[in-house]
Design a protein around this motif. Structure first.
Motif, short mmCIF file in Angstrom:
data_model
loop_
_atom_site.label_atom_id
_atom_site.label_comp_id
_atom_site.label_asym_id
_atom_site.label_seq_id
_atom_site.Cartn_x
_atom_site.Cartn_y
_atom_site.Cartn_z
N THR A 133 0.99 -1.29 0.00
CA THR A 133 -0.05 0.21 -0.07
C THR A 133 0.87 1.26 -0.01
OG1 THR A 133 -1.77 -1.15 1.32
CG2 THR A 133 -1.80 1.34 1.34
N ASP A 134 0.43 2.14 -0.77
CA ASP A 134 1.32 3.49 -0.55
C ASP A 134 0.44 4.47 -0.29
OD1 ASP A 134 3.46 5.14 -1.05
OD2 ASP A 134 3.08 5.43 -3.24
N PHE A 135 0.69 5.42 0.87
CA PHE A 135 0.06 6.53 1.30
C PHE A 135 0.45 7.70 0.32
CE2 PHE A 135 -0.93 3.26 4.50
CZ PHE A 135 -2.32 3.57 4.52
N GLY A 166 -4.59 6.79 0.24
CA GLY A 166 -3.77 5.82 -0.44
C GLY A 166 -4.28 4.87 -1.56
N TYR A 167 -3.29 4.08 -1.88
CA TYR A 167 -3.92 3.25 -2.90
C TYR A 167 -3.13 2.07 -2.74
CZ TYR A 167 0.49 4.17 -5.43
OH TYR A 167 1.90 4.37 -5.69
N HIS A 168 -3.93 0.77 -3.47
CA HIS A 168 -3.19 -0.49 -3.51
C HIS A 168 -2.16 -0.55 -4.72
CE1 HIS A 168 -5.07 -2.21 -0.09
NE2 HIS A 168 -6.28 -1.87 -0.91
N PHE A 206 12.16 9.56 -8.64
CA PHE A 206 12.15 8.87 -7.51
C PHE A 206 11.11 9.38 -6.70
CE2 PHE A 206 15.64 12.07 -6.77
CZ PHE A 206 15.16 12.84 -5.79
N GLU A 207 10.77 8.66 -5.50
CA GLU A 207 9.82 9.20 -4.42
C GLU A 207 10.57 8.82 -3.16
OE1 GLU A 207 5.72 8.19 -5.10
OE2 GLU A 207 5.29 9.93 -6.10
N LEU A 208 10.95 9.59 -2.46
CA LEU A 208 11.67 9.32 -1.02
C LEU A 208 10.62 8.96 -0.26
CD1 LEU A 208 13.79 9.55 1.12
CD2 LEU A 208 13.26 12.00 1.21
N GLU A 209 10.62 8.04 0.35
CA GLU A 209 9.61 7.17 1.19
C GLU A 209 10.19 6.35 2.30
OE1 GLU A 209 5.84 6.05 -0.41
OE2 GLU A 209 6.29 6.99 -2.26
N MET A 210 9.59 6.15 3.42
CA MET A 210 9.78 5.12 4.46
C MET A 210 8.64 4.28 4.21
SD MET A 210 12.61 6.16 6.00
CE MET A 210 12.44 4.62 7.14
N ASN A 240 12.13 3.61 -2.08
CA ASN A 240 12.13 4.43 -3.28
C ASN A 240 10.90 3.83 -4.14
OD1 ASN A 240 12.35 5.90 -5.63
ND2 ASN A 240 14.68 5.60 -5.66
N ASP A 241 9.90 4.68 -4.10
CA ASP A 241 8.92 4.55 -5.08
C ASP A 241 8.98 5.03 -6.49
OD1 ASP A 241 6.30 3.48 -5.68
OD2 ASP A 241 5.22 5.47 -4.82
N TRP A 242 9.78 4.62 -7.37
CA TRP A 242 9.95 4.98 -8.56
C TRP A 242 8.73 5.37 -9.30
CZ3 TRP A 242 14.63 6.07 -9.68
CH2 TRP A 242 15.84 5.62 -9.04
N ALA A 260 2.50 3.60 -14.15
CA ALA A 260 3.43 4.68 -13.58
C ALA A 260 4.30 4.28 -12.35
CB ALA A 260 2.88 5.99 -13.30
N LYS A 261 3.70 3.31 -11.55
CA LYS A 261 4.24 2.94 -10.45
C LYS A 261 4.75 1.67 -10.29
CE LYS A 261 3.35 7.08 -8.37
NZ LYS A 261 3.98 7.99 -7.44
N ASN A 262 4.24 0.63 -11.12
CA ASN A 262 4.31 -0.87 -10.76
C ASN A 262 5.58 -1.40 -11.37
OD1 ASN A 262 3.60 -1.28 -13.20
ND2 ASN A 262 1.37 -2.25 -12.58
N SER A 355 5.10 5.38 3.02
CA SER A 355 4.52 6.67 3.56
C SER A 355 4.04 7.79 2.53
CB SER A 355 5.40 7.63 4.02
OG SER A 355 6.67 7.61 3.26
N GLY A 356 4.37 7.47 1.31
CA GLY A 356 4.11 8.47 0.30
C GLY A 356 5.34 9.51 0.38
N THR A 357 5.65 10.21 -0.84
CA THR A 357 6.79 11.08 -0.84
C THR A 357 6.91 11.90 0.15
OG1 THR A 357 6.33 11.05 -3.36
CG2 THR A 357 8.04 12.62 -2.48
N ILE A 358 7.81 12.03 0.87
CA ILE A 358 8.35 12.77 2.34
C ILE A 358 9.09 14.05 1.66
CG2 ILE A 358 9.34 13.10 4.24
CD1 ILE A 358 9.56 9.62 4.15
MN MN Z 1 4.64 6.98 -3.82
#
Ligand code: MN
Length: 423
Positions: A133-135, A166-168, A206-210, A240-242, A260-262, A355-358
């Motif tokens: 899951t990505d918030f 969020g999304y799955h 990139f997306e900086l996430e935890m 990193n949620d490319w 775009a994400k998977n 977390s989603g991009t921080i």
């Molecule tokens: Mn993301």
């Protein structure tokens, strides 16, 4: 205080200055050594601790674990022992390597088998991720994106301060740090009046996430409250949620991110336990408007984790492009998990929730190139004289993170990945 968190503890294993892995960390991961099977490991300094070997020699007796918990290529089995199980295990490892303990230290034969140099192991994906899951929980990030694609006066959508949006995502394409990947291809619509085209993504970001990794949850139909959430969170990784921005822009309406994400997301190999991060918990922002009661929480539930992102061109020098912090979240993990399960959705051991991009509140703290280069209008200068608006082929992106307080630094190491040209 959790025994293993005591800042005064010292290990008889040498810990280099500014190491992410003092005896107060005791993270968990999966490693292989050349020619041998995967197993559960921990780490102090630059030594990897083989928990299968420790179990075989009887050092982990009376902890209710079984050989299958350590002789395995994922942490999922071990995690089925729940919070108290892994807390006792972490405390026991801490005790064995504490400076006054000679149980293992004086047994040369056992020691030779139990400790491995970090350079001699290959770290694998730590968990079998059943669901990802990505918030979208950083206010500055949501605001920046809203400004760029909609209207600065209505940057946040009406639901944003009421729901941890969020999304799955897709679990199959989550890979461990160091795994190269290819630039994705797909449909894009370059401008309003042109037809869509197919080709390599041009705006790779990139997306900086935890990410937090969960224990086994409750039955379908049950919910986890914000108070209970800590007992269902095993630990955290850098994530990193490319994102392929041009593909995302065209495809995301009305159901959200898809191709775009998977294509790839990278996680760091060491799961740092929520227990180890407890001393670094801090208060979050005042939430206004007031949230619904199931999202209310008590205590300090945010975590102070310094985060950095660098771009390293092929044969080039590293350039730091972001310096952010995990505490810049509007919604915390407890709220995210409570929201995720409020409808009765179940979670399993090994689920990852990002977390989603921080993005922090100032320039220099943004967690994506989309924001750093402000949609490509403010390119970043690299040490070699080139510019970056987004990520170029053969660039490596590195993310690092650590918490620090009372002379103790608990870190995650890094998550890095090299972007190869489109196949
Ligand atoms: Mn993301």
């Amino acid at each position: 205080m959790i025994k293993a968190n005591d800042p005064s503890l010292k290990s008889w294993i040498e810990v280099p200055e500014n190491s992410d892995f003092p005896i107060q960390n005791i993270p968990f991961g999966i490693a292989t050594v050349a020619g041998d099977t995967a197993r559960v490991v921990s780490r102090i300094g630059d030594k990897v601790i083989d928990l299968k070997v420790l179990y075989d020699f009887g050092y982990l007796a009376d902890l209710h674990f079984a050989l299958e918990d350590f002789d395995t290529d994922v942490l999922n089995n071990m995690m089925l022992n729940g919070k108290s199980g892994t807390r006792n295990l972490r405390n026991r490892i801490s005790e064995l390597f504490e400076v006054s303990n000679n149980e293992l230290r004086n047994n040369k034969n056992h020691l030779e088998q139990a400790l491995i140099d970090i350079d001699a192991v290959e770290m694998l994906l730590p968990v079998r991720v059943g669901d990802y899951t990505d918030f979208y929980s950083s206010e500055q990030h949501a605001y920046n994106v809203g400004c760029m694609f909609r209207d600065p006066n209505n940057a946040l959508l009406p639901n944003w301060k009421h729901i941890p949006v969020g999304y799955h995502g897709r679990a199959s394409s989550i890979v461990v740090s160091g795994t190269p990947f290819h630039r994705p291809k797909g449909q894009q619509k370059p401008s309003e009046d042109e037809s869509p085209v197919y080709g390599p993504c041009k705006l790779l970001d990139f997306e900086l996430e935890m990410a937090f990794v969960t224990y086994q949850g409750k039955e379908l139909g049950d919910t986890i409250s914000t108070d209970e959430a800590d007992d269902y969170i095993f630990g955290l990784t850098l994530f990193n949620d490319w994102s392929a921005r041009d593909i995302q822009k065209w495809e995301y309406i009305p159901l959200g991110p898809f191709l775009a994400k998977n294509f790839a997301s990278h996680t760091s190999p060491w799961i740092v336990t929520l227990d180890a991060l407890t001393p670094f918990r801090v208060s979050g922002p005042v939430q206004d408007p007031k949230v619904l009661s199931y999202l209310e929480y008590s205590g300090d539930k945010h975590i102070d984790i310094n985060l950095q992102v660098s771009i390293v061109p092929e044969n080039g020098l590293e350039k730091e492009v972001s310096n952010s912090n995990y505490l810049h979240m509007y919604w915390n993990m407890n709220q995210q998990l409570a929201h995720h399960t409020v409808n009765g959705c179940n979670i399993n051991a090994g689920d990852m929730m990002a977390s989603g991009t921080i993005s922090g509140p100032e320039e220099g703290m943004y967690g994506s190139m989309l924001e750093i280069s402000w949609k490509g209008t403010k390119p970043v200068s690299m040490p070699d004289g080139t510019e970056r608006k987004f990520i170029q082929d053969n660039d490596t992106v590195v993310m690092r993170g650590y918490s620090q307080k009372d002379g103790v630094r608990i870190g995650f190491g890094e998550v890095k990945a090299k972007l190869l040209p489109a196949k």
